[in-house]
Scaffold this active site. Sequence first.
Site, PDB file in Angstrom:
ATOM      1  N   ILE A 159      47.999  37.590  24.243  1.00  0.00           N
ATOM      2  CA  ILE A 159      47.324  38.611  23.434  1.00  0.00           C
ATOM      3  C   ILE A 159      48.339  39.524  22.747  1.00  0.00           C
ATOM      4  O   ILE A 159      47.993  40.601  22.268  1.00  0.00           O
ATOM      5  CB  ILE A 159      46.295  39.412  24.266  1.00  0.00           C
ATOM      6  CG1 ILE A 159      46.945  40.203  25.403  1.00  0.00           C
ATOM      7  CG2 ILE A 159      45.248  38.464  24.832  1.00  0.00           C
ATOM      8  CD1 ILE A 159      45.941  41.069  26.187  1.00  0.00           C
ATOM      9  N   THR A 170      51.312  40.046  24.372  1.00  0.00           N
ATOM     10  CA  THR A 170      52.096  40.583  25.476  1.00  0.00           C
ATOM     11  C   THR A 170      53.396  39.819  25.715  1.00  0.00           C
ATOM     12  O   THR A 170      54.280  40.316  26.404  1.00  0.00           O
ATOM     13  CB  THR A 170      51.243  40.519  26.755  1.00  0.00           C
ATOM     14  OG1 THR A 170      50.572  39.249  26.771  1.00  0.00           O
ATOM     15  CG2 THR A 170      50.184  41.604  26.765  1.00  0.00           C
ATOM     16  N   ALA A 212      50.644  37.243  33.879  1.00  0.00           N
ATOM     17  CA  ALA A 212      52.076  36.958  34.078  1.00  0.00           C
ATOM     18  C   ALA A 212      52.312  36.409  35.484  1.00  0.00           C
ATOM     19  O   ALA A 212      52.965  35.373  35.660  1.00  0.00           O
ATOM     20  CB  ALA A 212      52.914  38.212  33.836  1.00  0.00           C
ATOM     21  N   THR A 262      60.530  42.079  26.377  1.00  0.00           N
ATOM     22  CA  THR A 262      59.085  42.130  26.121  1.00  0.00           C
ATOM     23  C   THR A 262      58.395  43.043  27.133  1.00  0.00           C
ATOM     24  O   THR A 262      57.398  43.694  26.816  1.00  0.00           O
ATOM     25  CB  THR A 262      58.455  40.724  26.171  1.00  0.00           C
ATOM     26  OG1 THR A 262      58.796  40.110  27.418  1.00  0.00           O
ATOM     27  CG2 THR A 262      58.960  39.854  25.031  1.00  0.00           C
ATOM     28  N   GLN A 309      55.974  46.291  26.407  1.00  0.00           N
ATOM     29  CA  GLN A 309      54.654  46.562  26.961  1.00  0.00           C
ATOM     30  C   GLN A 309      54.532  48.032  27.356  1.00  0.00           C
ATOM     31  O   GLN A 309      53.522  48.677  27.102  1.00  0.00           O
ATOM     32  CB  GLN A 309      54.402  45.686  28.198  1.00  0.00           C
ATOM     33  CG  GLN A 309      54.013  44.266  27.863  1.00  0.00           C
ATOM     34  CD  GLN A 309      52.754  44.244  27.033  1.00  0.00           C
ATOM     35  OE1 GLN A 309      51.701  44.672  27.483  1.00  0.00           O
ATOM     36  NE2 GLN A 309      52.862  43.778  25.811  1.00  0.00           N
ATOM     37  N   LYS A 342      54.418  41.367  39.421  1.00  0.00           N
ATOM     38  CA  LYS A 342      53.218  42.210  39.544  1.00  0.00           C
ATOM     39  C   LYS A 342      52.440  42.388  38.236  1.00  0.00           C
ATOM     40  O   LYS A 342      51.271  42.735  38.278  1.00  0.00           O
ATOM     41  CB  LYS A 342      53.613  43.580  40.074  1.00  0.00           C
ATOM     42  CG  LYS A 342      54.001  43.577  41.556  1.00  0.00           C
ATOM     43  CD  LYS A 342      54.124  44.992  42.055  1.00  0.00           C
ATOM     44  CE  LYS A 342      54.278  45.047  43.565  1.00  0.00           C
ATOM     45  NZ  LYS A 342      54.363  46.462  44.022  1.00  0.00           N
ATOM     46  N   GLU A 387      49.242  46.986  31.854  1.00  0.00           N
ATOM     47  CA  GLU A 387      48.414  48.192  31.893  1.00  0.00           C
ATOM     48  C   GLU A 387      49.068  49.401  32.550  1.00  0.00           C
ATOM     49  O   GLU A 387      48.759  50.548  32.205  1.00  0.00           O
ATOM     50  CB  GLU A 387      47.077  47.854  32.558  1.00  0.00           C
ATOM     51  CG  GLU A 387      46.261  47.000  31.609  1.00  0.00           C
ATOM     52  CD  GLU A 387      45.137  46.231  32.251  1.00  0.00           C
ATOM     53  OE1 GLU A 387      43.986  46.573  32.000  1.00  0.00           O
ATOM     54  OE2 GLU A 387      45.407  45.264  32.981  1.00  0.00           O
TER      55      GLU A 387
HETATM   56 MO1  MOS Z   1      42.721  44.373  29.746  1.00  0.00          MO
HETATM   57  S1  MOS Z   1      41.671  46.116  29.401  1.00  0.00           S
HETATM   58  O1  MOS Z   1      41.971  43.728  31.145  1.00  0.00           O
HETATM   59  O2  MOS Z   1      42.611  43.429  28.377  1.00  0.00           O
END
Ligand code: MOS
Length: 745
Positions: free
Chosen positions: A471, A473, A515, A638, A642, A704, A708
């Site tokens: 997406i 990432t 990941a 990368t 993030q 991990k 987010e």
């Molecule tokens: Mo995330 S808010 O689980 O794309």
Amino acid sequence: MAAYIGTATSRVDGVAKVTGAAKYAAEFNVSGLAHGSVVCSTIAKGRITRIDTSAAMRVEGVLTVLTHENRPPMPDNDQAYKDEVAPSGSPFRPLYDGRIMFNGQPIGLVVAETSDIARFAASLVRVEYDEEVHVTDVYRQRDQAVPPKPPTNPFEAMFAPPKARGAPEQSLAAAAVRHEGEYYVPIEHHNPMELFASTVIFESNGKLTVYDKTQGVQNVQKYLCGVFGMKPEDVRVMSPFMGGGFGSGLRPQFQVVLAVLAARALQRSVRVVLTRPQMYVLGYRPAMIQHIAIGANAHGTLDAITHDAVTVTSQYEDHHRQETGWSGLLYKSAHAKYEHRLARLDLATSCDMRAPSAASAVYALECAMDELAIALELDPLELRLRCYSDRDQHDDRPYGSKALRECYRQGAEAFGWDKRTPEPRSMRDGSDLVGWGMATGVWEALQVPITVRIVLTADGRAEVACATSDIGTGTYTIMAQVAADMLGLPLDNISVKLGDSSLPQSPVEGGSWIAASVSNGIVTTADAIRDELLRLARQMPNSPLANAAPHQVALSDGRLVSKRDASRTVSIADVMRHGAVDRIEMEKTTDPGHDATRANNTHAAIFAEVKVDEQLGVIRVTRVVSAVAAGRILNTKTGASQILGSVVGGIGMALHEETLIDHRFGRIMNANIAEYHVPVNADVHDIKVIFVDEPDDSNPLGIKGLGEIGIVGVAAAIANAVYHATGKRVRDLPITLDKLQGDGR
Ligand code: MOS
């Protein structure tokens, strides 16, 4: 091993992206493509009494106008519309009937030879409604808010509030020092750069190839099979690249239903691209009204914490996450209690947006902790250290790893926190007030079942395939890095295939879980490739690996090598030549299971500096240091991106972002990126990302996830810095000039 893992590897898809070779959902062309434009409701609640499409139909080049009155048959049960991350309730059914449940609801699709014709004709559709009274204001509905329904499946059960502990009310009442406050996070929208789009290629045998903007190709495939009664082999969903999702693409969006509906009705390929305002219709971060109470003793350790929240959902689905429990997790407190209620509004269902629940709830918690520190006359960082929790208190278990102390230490040092003077308004830079604030971030480290296929060919190349998404990432890149290291091949010899529903199984890319899931999945499958190579190697005459067991052998520099004795080695090319194979293919599923004995979380310490123009109230976030503990970092380049992007998202939460609804019409007023403010370059200054060392053995690679954690706590650190600069506490986001200069809520 580890030639690539842990390094600052540039994106393997970088050249394709900057040259435009990377194609997005609306860029796949096919001859005879028709174009759809969506017609949306202009009321929030009621029923369509008349829909007149005749003027639109008369426009030259219009092929059809689909509405609930003339659409092909669609299923009449909720189950058919449930996607893999659907909340409990009845999912929205596009063009199903004349019922209106939210303003901007899609009620028609005009399909034409060109998108311009379709869009013009869509403006000619006339609709009459029987309007009902609606409510879209969470403050008006908070007293009618209801507890979420009990979970009906394991996915929903993940979001039930944790059990209360102790006697929180009594210990709050008895606490030497208390802080209570109400905090507000408004509705926010994801605003990815790429518009939602679906290009549906209709093949002569009725099979469909759907290029869709989504975070989960197999989720969309399953959904389309449900809605259209199609077989999985007849619907292939592709999403090789995605221009940002942030959660908005976890659930299938309505344009994919409309595009497939039209393609099947016309027996022709159809594309539907939403406009930017239509992007605001489905899915948003729920507004959250939250009340936190913390009781502490005079030494700065916590006695009790309670966190009550009201969040927003639609009338038809109960979307929520585990919002309030973060408060009882993050700091040591014997007594804790949570209450979560849902305000059902006449809006579309809310959805996940980057760090759903934590981004909003930890904002409130971390502002409350700052206010408590002031009441205790303690440095806010010192308060966090005194309340540090080495155990997951919800389930009374240790963490797999938790290097948050080190985040605090390294972050504070890089920021220069020890030079802070505690008094508000005590630091200045010329005419600017300077404020320093800090906060903690926390998120989950999850791993989910996933299947990876690897094909190794005798020319020393490998293809790694999984239906996951990238997406934005960097999934392509980390998959290539891990495969290169595990197979002992150069990075350039690895090709990665993803974003295609025909590839091996993957869940949606979300929850920061891909990941860890896909990388450990590659380890499993690469081990199977190694085992097969070893089996062949042992059959070679005088094989140097004749007695080696699989776990004693690694793949490195194009060779099988004994880990005990590096002189015992044979080249992969020789093994394959001798075994007379030109390819080895393995496909393995990795199911991490569920280890309930340890908690797995990521953490961060965020330090922010703001400068506030005293006359104008203009706030600039001049410096942010984010120190993150997230296990092994696969790619420091990368990975840092993030966190950088998340910090920018946090600046948006703190100072800019707010979806505004005109409650008279139940309509979003700022459904565009001119009026929905996100940080631009001029708002983004110095951001430093630190990854602290955090060895973890919860999964083979100790990963991990980073998608987010970077946003959690950022808004609080900035809000706390604004208080430190100005002496003014604003408890509802975003902190805008009027709130800072005015009397406040
Ligand atoms: Mo995330 S808010 O689980 O794309």
